[in-house]
Write a protein that holds these residues in place. Structure first.
Motif, short mmCIF file in Angstrom:
data_model
loop_
_atom_site.label_atom_id
_atom_site.label_comp_id
_atom_site.label_asym_id
_atom_site.label_seq_id
_atom_site.Cartn_x
_atom_site.Cartn_y
_atom_site.Cartn_z
N HIS A 7 41.46 54.20 42.15
CA HIS A 7 41.66 55.64 42.28
C HIS A 7 40.44 56.45 41.84
CE1 HIS A 7 45.62 54.15 42.93
NE2 HIS A 7 45.85 53.90 41.65
N GLN A 8 39.34 56.22 42.51
CA GLN A 8 38.12 56.97 42.20
C GLN A 8 38.15 58.34 42.86
OE1 GLN A 8 35.52 56.03 40.05
NE2 GLN A 8 37.18 54.65 39.50
N GLN A 9 37.17 59.17 42.55
CA GLN A 9 37.08 60.52 43.08
C GLN A 9 37.22 60.50 44.60
OE1 GLN A 9 33.70 62.68 41.67
NE2 GLN A 9 34.01 64.37 43.06
N GLY A 10 38.07 61.39 45.12
CA GLY A 10 38.30 61.49 46.55
C GLY A 10 39.47 60.68 47.06
N ALA A 11 40.01 59.78 46.23
CA ALA A 11 41.14 58.95 46.65
C ALA A 11 42.42 59.77 46.73
CB ALA A 11 41.33 57.79 45.67
N TYR A 12 43.26 59.44 47.69
CA TYR A 12 44.57 60.07 47.79
C TYR A 12 45.56 59.21 47.03
CZ TYR A 12 42.50 63.17 51.14
OH TYR A 12 41.70 64.11 51.72
#
Length: 76
Positions: A7-12
């Motif tokens: 769940h890194q930056q930009g993940a939904y």
């Protein structure tokens, strides 16, 4: 942060144990916490409490994000 960390930056994402938050998008990642923009608020959530969004949830969030950008640009 290492590659492969969930769940890194930009993940939904969505909350793993409740649907009250709705789908969200990760704004930032720091250690075991993720700053997530849900549809009605922004919250800091432990990574273990998140799961990947389903394709339907991801589509809902993308549509929501697009509507907000059309209404407010990138200043909201």
């Amino acid at each position: 942060m290492e590659t492969g960390t969930p769940h890194q930056q930009g993940a939904y994402v969505a909350h793993a144990t409740t649907d009250i938050y709705g789908p969200g998008k990760v704004l930032s990642a720091e250690g075991d916490f993720r700053r997530v923009r849900f549809t009605h608020f922004v919250a800091t959530i432990r990574v273990d409490d998140l799961r990947a969004a389903t394709p339907v949830e991801e589509s809902e969030m993308k549509t929501w994000w697009q509507r907000k950008a059309e209404l407010y640009g990138n200043d909201w």
